[in-house]
Scaffold this active site. Structure first.
Site, PDB file in Angstrom:
ATOM      1  N   ASP B 107       0.976  -1.281  -0.135  1.00  0.00           N
ATOM      2  CA  ASP B 107       0.140   0.004  -0.012  1.00  0.00           C
ATOM      3  C   ASP B 107       0.972   1.303  -0.266  1.00  0.00           C
ATOM      4  O   ASP B 107       2.102   1.150  -0.102  1.00  0.00           O
ATOM      5  CB  ASP B 107      -0.864   0.127   1.170  1.00  0.00           C
ATOM      6  CG  ASP B 107      -0.292  -0.282   2.479  1.00  0.00           C
ATOM      7  OD1 ASP B 107       0.915   0.145   2.630  1.00  0.00           O
ATOM      8  OD2 ASP B 107      -0.874  -0.213   3.445  1.00  0.00           O
ATOM      9  N   SER B 108       0.195   2.352   0.020  1.00  0.00           N
ATOM     10  CA  SER B 108       1.137   3.661  -0.035  1.00  0.00           C
ATOM     11  C   SER B 108       1.748   4.253   1.010  1.00  0.00           C
ATOM     12  O   SER B 108       2.357   4.998   1.164  1.00  0.00           O
ATOM     13  CB  SER B 108       0.251   4.660  -0.840  1.00  0.00           C
ATOM     14  OG  SER B 108      -0.886   4.961  -0.081  1.00  0.00           O
ATOM     15  N   GLY B 109       1.096   3.632   2.227  1.00  0.00           N
ATOM     16  CA  GLY B 109       1.478   4.100   3.283  1.00  0.00           C
ATOM     17  C   GLY B 109       0.444   5.220   4.041  1.00  0.00           C
ATOM     18  O   GLY B 109       0.451   5.408   5.150  1.00  0.00           O
ATOM     19  N   GLY B 110      -0.101   5.746   3.100  1.00  0.00           N
ATOM     20  CA  GLY B 110      -1.164   6.776   3.235  1.00  0.00           C
ATOM     21  C   GLY B 110      -2.234   6.510   4.480  1.00  0.00           C
ATOM     22  O   GLY B 110      -2.440   7.014   5.581  1.00  0.00           O
ATOM     23  N   PHE B 111      -2.866   5.177   4.416  1.00  0.00           N
ATOM     24  CA  PHE B 111      -3.711   4.725   5.336  1.00  0.00           C
ATOM     25  C   PHE B 111      -3.059   4.750   6.418  1.00  0.00           C
ATOM     26  O   PHE B 111      -3.773   5.109   7.611  1.00  0.00           O
ATOM     27  CB  PHE B 111      -4.511   3.406   4.916  1.00  0.00           C
ATOM     28  CG  PHE B 111      -5.294   3.040   5.655  1.00  0.00           C
ATOM     29  CD1 PHE B 111      -6.819   3.531   5.662  1.00  0.00           C
ATOM     30  CD2 PHE B 111      -5.416   2.198   7.030  1.00  0.00           C
ATOM     31  CE1 PHE B 111      -7.854   3.199   6.401  1.00  0.00           C
ATOM     32  CE2 PHE B 111      -6.403   1.871   7.583  1.00  0.00           C
ATOM     33  CZ  PHE B 111      -7.492   2.156   7.284  1.00  0.00           C
ATOM     34  N   ASP B 161      -2.492   8.478  -1.495  1.00  0.00           N
ATOM     35  CA  ASP B 161      -3.642   9.016  -1.302  1.00  0.00           C
ATOM     36  C   ASP B 161      -3.879   9.448  -0.005  1.00  0.00           C
ATOM     37  O   ASP B 161      -3.512   9.115   1.035  1.00  0.00           O
ATOM     38  CB  ASP B 161      -4.828   7.919  -1.895  1.00  0.00           C
ATOM     39  CG  ASP B 161      -5.094   6.928  -0.740  1.00  0.00           C
ATOM     40  OD1 ASP B 161      -3.767   6.424  -0.230  1.00  0.00           O
ATOM     41  OD2 ASP B 161      -5.972   6.103  -0.618  1.00  0.00           O
ATOM     42  N   GLN B 255     -11.010   8.046  -4.298  1.00  0.00           N
ATOM     43  CA  GLN B 255     -11.551   8.138  -3.008  1.00  0.00           C
ATOM     44  C   GLN B 255     -12.956   8.855  -3.335  1.00  0.00           C
ATOM     45  O   GLN B 255     -13.707   8.447  -4.263  1.00  0.00           O
ATOM     46  CB  GLN B 255     -10.835   8.940  -2.441  1.00  0.00           C
ATOM     47  CG  GLN B 255      -9.572   8.618  -1.758  1.00  0.00           C
ATOM     48  CD  GLN B 255      -9.631   7.524  -0.614  1.00  0.00           C
ATOM     49  OE1 GLN B 255     -10.620   7.650  -0.096  1.00  0.00           O
ATOM     50  NE2 GLN B 255      -8.606   6.781  -0.421  1.00  0.00           N
ATOM     51  N   GLY B 282     -10.716   4.157   0.906  1.00  0.00           N
ATOM     52  CA  GLY B 282     -11.517   4.919   1.876  1.00  0.00           C
ATOM     53  C   GLY B 282     -12.948   4.268   2.201  1.00  0.00           C
ATOM     54  O   GLY B 282     -13.716   4.915   2.831  1.00  0.00           O
ATOM     55  N   ASP B 332      -7.961  -7.341   0.126  1.00  0.00           N
ATOM     56  CA  ASP B 332      -7.039  -7.503   1.234  1.00  0.00           C
ATOM     57  C   ASP B 332      -7.899  -7.191   2.426  1.00  0.00           C
ATOM     58  O   ASP B 332      -8.629  -6.188   2.446  1.00  0.00           O
ATOM     59  CB  ASP B 332      -5.921  -6.656   0.981  1.00  0.00           C
ATOM     60  CG  ASP B 332      -6.009  -5.422   1.709  1.00  0.00           C
ATOM     61  OD1 ASP B 332      -6.769  -4.366   0.997  1.00  0.00           O
ATOM     62  OD2 ASP B 332      -5.831  -4.963   2.710  1.00  0.00           O
ATOM     63  N   CYS B 370     -13.760 -28.617   6.183  1.00  0.00           N
ATOM     64  CA  CYS B 370     -12.579 -27.767   5.710  1.00  0.00           C
ATOM     65  C   CYS B 370     -11.275 -28.881   5.567  1.00  0.00           C
ATOM     66  O   CYS B 370     -11.143 -29.526   6.528  1.00  0.00           O
ATOM     67  CB  CYS B 370     -11.974 -26.727   6.716  1.00  0.00           C
ATOM     68  SG  CYS B 370     -10.687 -25.854   6.456  1.00  0.00           S
ATOM     69  N   CYS B 372      -8.349 -27.931   5.607  1.00  0.00           N
ATOM     70  CA  CYS B 372      -6.837 -27.730   5.956  1.00  0.00           C
ATOM     71  C   CYS B 372      -6.110 -28.290   6.909  1.00  0.00           C
ATOM     72  O   CYS B 372      -6.774 -29.114   7.643  1.00  0.00           O
ATOM     73  CB  CYS B 372      -6.922 -26.042   6.430  1.00  0.00           C
ATOM     74  SG  CYS B 372      -7.419 -25.892   8.344  1.00  0.00           S
ATOM     75  N   CYS B 375      -7.897 -28.339  10.500  1.00  0.00           N
ATOM     76  CA  CYS B 375      -9.157 -29.160  10.659  1.00  0.00           C
ATOM     77  C   CYS B 375      -8.940 -30.653  10.388  1.00  0.00           C
ATOM     78  O   CYS B 375      -9.670 -31.377  10.801  1.00  0.00           O
ATOM     79  CB  CYS B 375     -10.209 -28.370   9.694  1.00  0.00           C
ATOM     80  SG  CYS B 375     -10.716 -26.952  10.024  1.00  0.00           S
ATOM     81  N   HIS B 401      -5.950 -21.723   9.609  1.00  0.00           N
ATOM     82  CA  HIS B 401      -7.323 -22.043   9.455  1.00  0.00           C
ATOM     83  C   HIS B 401      -8.247 -20.994   8.644  1.00  0.00           C
ATOM     84  O   HIS B 401      -8.817 -20.915   7.789  1.00  0.00           O
ATOM     85  CB  HIS B 401      -8.204 -22.663  10.487  1.00  0.00           C
ATOM     86  CG  HIS B 401      -9.583 -22.673  10.270  1.00  0.00           C
ATOM     87  ND1 HIS B 401     -10.325 -23.635   9.455  1.00  0.00           N
ATOM     88  CD2 HIS B 401     -10.794 -21.863  10.453  1.00  0.00           C
ATOM     89  CE1 HIS B 401     -11.376 -23.428   8.979  1.00  0.00           C
ATOM     90  NE2 HIS B 401     -11.652 -22.466   9.667  1.00  0.00           N
TER      91      HIS B 401
END
Lengths: 450, 450
Positions: B107-111, B161, B255, B282, B332, B370, B372, B375, B401
């Site tokens: 990510d851009s780091g902005g958040f 952003d 945004q 956003g 994500d 499941c 995995c 499980c 899991h």
């Protein structure tokens, strides 16, 4: 396929098959051999990682298998308090509880009661103590400690002993050793009377199934949770002795503090009680390493050669090699796992404190001579970053590597003994007490992961 | 074997090959396709687990591979602070740093600047902020945020952003959106001028090697850390463009807060700037789920159909399926991993709070449907015990899991779209906002694992 009842001698043989120790090679006092337990075979000398409450902290069981872990140590005291013996018993025993279909050893709980709990009161009857978790009151006697261990269902269990404090005067040490002997007799008596109560199921218990095939010509599992000794063979669903007639194995523990004659007396009188294996306890409690070696020597020469010898709560990678040279077959220690969580890593190039800034830009593997999944994939720089950032993965990866280092050391020890090259191997390992003194992590550790 | 210099058009094609998006199947607005990046291919729709500081908390990289994780998200803000961009750059970029030879997005780091740091001050130039780690002063501009992301070397990077706070008035939201547009233009300009500075090595960069084979008839790796654009071909050791001529790919971010017309305007004007992919940012910042869907709808219809669409920071397992139905290709969220560490587990039978006493004696698998490794091996009773005992392994296994559950959901989504059965699949998934409201863990989460 002919099914029939087992004869008495067959039943006797089955019960004997619960445990067997075979020595395959010797060099000097060092021995390489195999332990056979209801949940599988263990090649000795063996290092047993500590999985206090039914987990080696941070490491999934399949990773332990990949690492070649053969047998785990669980702490009775911790499992007794949480989730409780009855819960583990109902779930089929520790192996099933933690999904570890391999051998497990439980300690007696004695050491933890002495080192962790509050307000303990020791009498001839046993030990009253308070939980370190919630302060609740509990009592362990030799009988109740063995009952707990039968409920947990480890393959190898330990007699309830008093771990004599260090330092202690001669008279106090002797009295403590005498009580441990009386407790050993009580432990054995209770075990013999109750050993059939182990919670194992035949289902999923490989050796028991194999055994059923051998005896009854069928691997058909018996109904879950059946503990009946009798059987209706009508539908071929059940066989006598649902657990294959196998039981746990109870080891005695030698005490005697830091007095060679008491160690000798404790060994001799514990052997008179006749256990299938013997532990040396009450060491690595703060004494200097040469003293540890002296006490091991004082005891081990009075232990029978054909029985496994388990030195409890040791040691550094160098030390465990030297204990093997003294004739030790089994060891456990929290050092590799606890040190890992504190960023102290064992490598073929010596100890590494991974938080050190010198590793920040170091893209070489942690240990170039190690083939573990940490050393073959990650850089020191990444491991240092994880540790500095207090990331969970630091503890996971560090633990995996340290265990790999210990297990690899023991593999090489076994190989050296087998090929008659152990003396040469030993010569390349610094004397344990010197290595220990120079190690950044030469601290004494109780057999508990906290 | 004939070696020759690439023609200009070949070089141009190589650079274009840094990123490609192919749609393979559509159903309604949902699309199934593939992203091609310098570190490999990603099948979409895709859920990207969050590996904030270069690790998905508690999960080794080989386990992520076993789980089928295709692409990870790393947080620029965190890696910028620790271990620092220059350190990661010198170590070859994030993929090499964390030994993840697969795609990564930063990510851009902005958040994070907006959500984690103290004393931030936003101006047209950028954002001054203090580290949440040590209070030190830092400044991110669109240029420096892109420079950081180039140094880190993720395959996909994001324009810098401003994540408009929620709630925000119309005028404030519009002004913020306008600034994000200006920052997007500056981000793109800086990226175009500096994209050749990405620190990748050809060695170990599979697609670059493949590319060298295709173009030069040899997979011979170029010398490590060579960033020369020219080459001495004498020994056949080096090829022009050590990184195979490939660069990172910069996405723009839409945004516009909670105003449909601003979302539309932001989308249209971001598209005018011409990015190879577009994110919707956003959202999932505290607004009700129907509002999220409305804002996604308002923006996504103005995004080009042939470019990937990335909805940032979402969502629950039900929500992500519904976002796919709106035409989203990438998502994500920290929810699966963070919830796991808090003992909240997603299963085909609903949410499970594993600390609940009802699971103490439950020997059934966490999710019987499941496959995995959690499980198929461990019981709810064991997972409950680990969590109650505050054991590291609880966090490790729970995370494995929950990720398996998310990844499996996305696999089934892709399969459903491919076979034209997505409408049917979607009908079986509760409306996202209803599922969300009834979930015990319907909290909004920033895209950071802490």
């Amino acid at each position: 396929m002919v099914r029939r009842w087992a004869t008495e001698s067959e039943i006797y043989n089955r019960i004997r098959m619960s445990f067997r120790f075979e020595i395959e090679a010797c060099e000097g006092k060092a021995r390489a051999g195999r332990l056979f337990t209801p949940h599988g075979e263990v090649r000795t000398p063996v290092f047993m990682p500590v999985g206090t409450v039914g987990t080696v902290k941070g490491v999934p069981q399949d990773t332990l298998e990949e690492l070649g872990v053969q047998i785990l140590l669980n702490n009775t005291y911790h499992l007794y308090l949480r989730p409780g013996v009855e819960m583990v018993r109902q779930l089929g025993g520790v192996q099933k509880f933690m999904s570890w279909d391999h051998p497990i050893l439980t300690d007696s709980g004695g050491f933890q009661v002495f080192s962790l709990s509050d307000l303990r009161k020791v009498t001839e009857e046993g030990v009253a103590f308070r939980s370190h978790l919630d302060g609740s009151s509990h009592f362990f006697s030799p009988e109740s400690a063995i009952a707990a261990q039968i409920g947990l269902g480890a393959d190898i269990i330990m007699a309830f002993d008093e771990c004599t404090e260090h330092p202690a005067e001669y008279a106090r040490t002797k009295a403590s050793m005498e009580m441990t002997l009386r407790w050993a007799a009580r432990s054995k008596k209770y075990f013999e009377e109750h050993k059939q109560e182990v919670p194992w199921f035949s289902r999923g218990l490989k050796s028991a199934e194999d055994f059923n095939v051998a005896l009854n010509g069928t691997a058909k599992a018996v109904p879950l949770q059946s503990t009946r000794k009798t059987s209706s063979s009508a539908a071929g669903e059940a066989v006598p002795f649902p657990n294959g007639g196998q039981t746990q194995t109870l080891f005695g523990i030698v005490q005697g503090g830091m007095f060679a004659d008491l160690r000798r007396e404790s060994a001799q009188r514990t052997v008179e009680l006749d256990f299938p294996g013997y532990a040396i306890g009450g060491l690595s409690v703060g004494e200097p390493r040469p003293m540890t070696h002296e006490m091991v020597e004082a005891a081990i020469r009075f232990l029978p050669e054909d029985k496994p010898r388990y030195l409890m709560g040791v040691g550094t990678p160098e030390e465990i090699v030297h204990y093997v040279a003294q004739g030790v077959d089994m060891m456990d220690c929290v050092l590799p796992t606890r040190a890992a969580r504190h960023g102290l890593l064992f490598t073929s190039e010596g100890r590494i404190a991974i938080k050190n800034a010198r590793y920040a830009g170091d893209d070489s593997p942690l240990d170039p001579r190690c083939g573990c999944k940490v050393c073959t994939r990650y850089s020191r720089a990444y491991l240092r970053h994880l540790y500095s950032s207090n990331e969970l993965l630091a503890q996971v990866l560090n633990t995996i590597h340290n265990l790999a280092y210990y297990l690899d050391t023991m593999r090489r020890v076994r190989q050296a003994i087998t090929f008659g090259e152990f003396a040469k191997f030993l010569a390349g390992v610094p004397a344990a007490h010197r290595a220990s003194q120079s190690a950044p992590n030469s601290f004494d550790l109780g057999a508990v992961e906290s």
